[in-house]
Design a protein around this motif. Structure first.
Motif, short mmCIF file in Angstrom:
data_model
loop_
_atom_site.label_atom_id
_atom_site.label_comp_id
_atom_site.label_asym_id
_atom_site.label_seq_id
_atom_site.Cartn_x
_atom_site.Cartn_y
_atom_site.Cartn_z
N LEU A 61 0.83 -1.21 0.00
CA LEU A 61 0.00 0.00 0.00
C LEU A 61 0.86 1.26 0.00
CD1 LEU A 61 -2.82 -1.03 2.51
CD2 LEU A 61 -3.12 -0.50 0.08
N TRP A 62 1.91 1.24 0.79
CA TRP A 62 2.82 2.39 0.80
C TRP A 62 3.48 2.57 -0.57
CZ3 TRP A 62 3.23 6.49 3.63
CH2 TRP A 62 2.83 6.46 4.97
N LEU A 63 3.92 1.46 -1.18
CA LEU A 63 4.55 1.54 -2.51
C LEU A 63 3.57 2.08 -3.53
CD1 LEU A 63 6.96 0.88 -4.33
CD2 LEU A 63 6.04 -1.44 -4.59
N LEU A 64 2.32 1.60 -3.47
CA LEU A 64 1.29 2.07 -4.39
C LEU A 64 1.01 3.55 -4.18
CD1 LEU A 64 -0.32 0.59 -6.59
CD2 LEU A 64 -2.16 0.27 -4.91
N LEU A 65 1.00 3.98 -2.93
CA LEU A 65 0.78 5.39 -2.63
C LEU A 65 1.89 6.26 -3.21
CD1 LEU A 65 -0.68 7.73 -1.23
CD2 LEU A 65 0.52 7.12 0.89
N ILE A 66 3.14 5.84 -3.04
CA ILE A 66 4.27 6.61 -3.56
C ILE A 66 4.22 6.69 -5.08
CG2 ILE A 66 6.79 6.60 -3.82
CD1 ILE A 66 6.87 5.33 -0.96
N ILE A 67 3.94 5.56 -5.74
CA ILE A 67 3.87 5.53 -7.20
C ILE A 67 2.76 6.45 -7.70
CG2 ILE A 67 3.29 4.09 -9.20
CD1 ILE A 67 4.70 1.76 -7.71
N ASN A 68 1.60 6.37 -7.07
CA ASN A 68 0.48 7.21 -7.49
C ASN A 68 0.72 8.68 -7.19
OD1 ASN A 68 -2.25 5.81 -8.48
ND2 ASN A 68 -1.16 4.38 -7.16
#
Length: 199
Positions: A15-22
């Motif tokens: 979720l953190w990785l997805l947040l950073i990418i987005n």
């Protein structure tokens, strides 16, 4: 939902990785729109950068998940707009390729990233807690945005496609209807899952 996919989607690191990418994609999107925004009347500003605003909605959804919360209005806005503008950008870049006979590497990058936008909104939809009034508000935002784009002519600038703007506006309207219908199905007609217990 398949168990391995559920485990991935609810993994806090993911979720953190997805947040950073987005978040990075959102920033890039707003930068991409800057030349058009400089010539946009102030009252239309919020409606012009469609794709980065869609990914911003999803960033807020992910923040809520990380806080063990649901923010349903952002959830429905993310679902509708991620799917709509994800599909829209893929189609517009394919149309650009068809009209001009070529597409720069950025166009292929945009197709991949926007295709992923459409998919991620749907993948997380079973975790959303959307009520009908949230859905109605999301539908109103989406259709109002279409009016701004194609009545007041504030649509995203794809210069080689201007001659097809009426066709694009018609396509976009029905894509909005399809996106709203899809949001209704995924938030009202499918079983709900819980994201929070795995944290």
């Amino acid at each position: 939902m398949i168990s391995w996919l559920f485990s991935l989607l609810t993994n806090k690191t993911f979720l953190w990785l997805l947040l950073i990418i987005n978040l990075l994609g959102t920033i890039y999107g707003y930068v991409w729109y800057m030349p058009q925004l400089r010539n946009t009347p102030e009252q239309f500003m919020i409606f012009v950068p469609d794709s980065p605003t869609a990914s911003l909605f999803f960033c807020l959804v992910l923040v809520a998940f990380l806080l063990r919360k649901n923010w349903p209005l952002f959830e429905v806005l993310a679902l509708i707009t991620l799917f709509k503008y994800g599909v829209w950008a893929v189609v517009m870049n394919l149309l650009t390729l068809w009209v001009s006979g070529e597409l720069p590497w950025e166009g292929y990058m945009l197709m991949a990233s926007h295709g992923a936008m459409a998919i991620q909104g749907i993948l997380y939809s079973s975790f959303y807690r959307v009520k009908l009034w949230h859905l109605a508000a999301g539908a109103l935002w989406t259709l109002h945005n279409d009016m701004i784009d194609y009545v007041y002519m504030q649509f995203p600038v794809y210069s080689k496609l201007f001659l097809y703007i009426q066709n694009i506006g018609y396509f976009t309207f029905w894509l909005s209807i399809a996106s709203i219908a899809l949001a209704y199905y995924f938030t009202q007609k499918t079983p709900r899952s819980s994201l929070h217990p795995n944290f």
